[in-house]
Design an enzyme around this catalytic site. Structure first.
Site, PDB file in Angstrom:
ATOM      1  N   LYS A  83       1.129  -0.904   0.215  1.00 61.92           N
ATOM      2  CA  LYS A  83       0.235  -0.031   0.053  1.00 61.92           C
ATOM      3  C   LYS A  83       0.748   1.054  -0.290  1.00 61.92           C
ATOM      4  O   LYS A  83       2.010   1.697   1.048  1.00 61.92           O
ATOM      5  CB  LYS A  83      -0.997   0.087   1.220  1.00 61.92           C
ATOM      6  CG  LYS A  83      -2.378  -0.163   0.851  1.00 61.92           C
ATOM      7  CD  LYS A  83      -3.029  -0.071   2.385  1.00 61.92           C
ATOM      8  CE  LYS A  83      -4.849   0.427   1.912  1.00 61.92           C
ATOM      9  NZ  LYS A  83      -5.363   0.358   3.337  1.00 61.92           N
TER      10      LYS A  83
HETATM   11  O1  G3P Z   1      -7.700   0.414   5.477  1.00 64.58           O
HETATM   12  C1  G3P Z   1      -8.270   1.923   4.865  1.00 64.58           C
HETATM   13  C2  G3P Z   1      -9.466   2.325   5.128  1.00 64.58           C
HETATM   14  O2  G3P Z   1     -10.999   1.407   4.977  1.00 64.58           O
HETATM   15  C3  G3P Z   1      -9.525   3.259   6.135  1.00 64.58           C
HETATM   16  O3  G3P Z   1     -10.707   3.070   6.816  1.00 64.58           O
HETATM   17  O4  G3P Z   1     -12.612   3.806   8.388  1.00 64.58           O
HETATM   18  O5  G3P Z   1      -9.944   4.684   8.718  1.00 64.58           O
HETATM   19  O6  G3P Z   1     -11.327   5.581   7.373  1.00 64.58           O
HETATM   20  P1  G3P Z   1     -11.156   4.058   8.014  1.00 64.58           P
END
Ligand code: G3P
Length: 215
Positions: A83
């Site tokens: 990533k």
């Molecule tokens: O893994 C990346 C993403 O899904 C993070 O989500 O909930 O931290 O905005 P969030």
């Protein structure tokens, strides 16, 4: 081909429980930090459970640092996807890594132009963060639709991972739009199985079944 479901977690117990269902896993530094264990150990363990792609994020911000970290991560297991954050240096890293055959997932994508650049640089996946856009008063799923529209005429092989999923509605909208993948937190994935009418239906069937005279 059906939309793929990934689990958005670094928790090994959650991954083990749902490994029969999910097609891959995505992690990020915040999710790994919750586990309070060395990153490499966690990543190795996840890759042994899940045969599909497992995203692991670099933390360097310069091109060479990102490429160095990416190569190290890619050595952990064959199914590691690196990533890389959506920055100019990040896209330089993605271009180099894609030429080396390292699979990449461009993260923190908040515009279709960013997704376009990621695809042009050879990203394997691109991750629009729909929940964070919604939180900021925008429309995260509209971005997914825009990226699909932008990719379509050019036949980019880059797959869209709908990320920052907050509720089952996001998963349904991703499927309705034909997004390739949704990466879903454990609690949201568990909710996909349920419906109050299913519970009520089971309760009624069991109650009626008990009225049947024993033979
Ligand atoms: O893994 C990346 C993403 O899904 C993070 O989500 O909930 O931290 O905005 P969030």
């Amino acid at each position: 081909m059906a939309m793929k479901l990934y689990l958005d977690t670094a928790n090994v117990a959650e991954i083990r429980e749902l490994s029969w269902l999910v097609d891959g896993v995505t992690t990020n530094p915040s999710l790994v930090a919750r586990e309070k264990r060395p990153f490499r150990d966690v990543l190795q363990e996840i890759c042994a459970i899940v045969a599909g792609p497992v995203s692991a994020e670099v933390v360097a911000l310069d091109r060479d640092g990102m490429v160095r970290e990416a190569r190290e991560l890619a050595e952990v297991a064959a199914n590691v996807v690196v990533k890389i954050p959506m920055t100019e240096a990040g896209m330089q890293a993605v271009q180099l890594l894609s030429r080396e055959g390292v699979h990449t997932n461009v993260t923190l994508v908040f515009s279709a132009n960013q997704a376009l650049l990621a695809a042009k640089c050879g990203a394997t996946y691109v991750s629009p963060f729909v929940g964070r856009i919604d939180d900021a008063g925008g429309d995260g799923m509209a971005l997914v639709e825009e990226i699909l529209t932008v990719y379509d005429p050019y036949d980019f092989p880059t797959e869209i991972i709908v990320a920052s999923v907050r509720h089952p509605g996001h998963v349904l909208q991703a499927a309705l739009l034909g997004a390739h993948i949704a990466t879903v937190p454990y609690d949201v994935l568990k909710k996909l199985f349920g419906h109050p009418l299913t519970d009520a239906g089971i309760a009624r069937f069991l109650k009626d079944w008990q009225q049947i005279p024993q033979g």
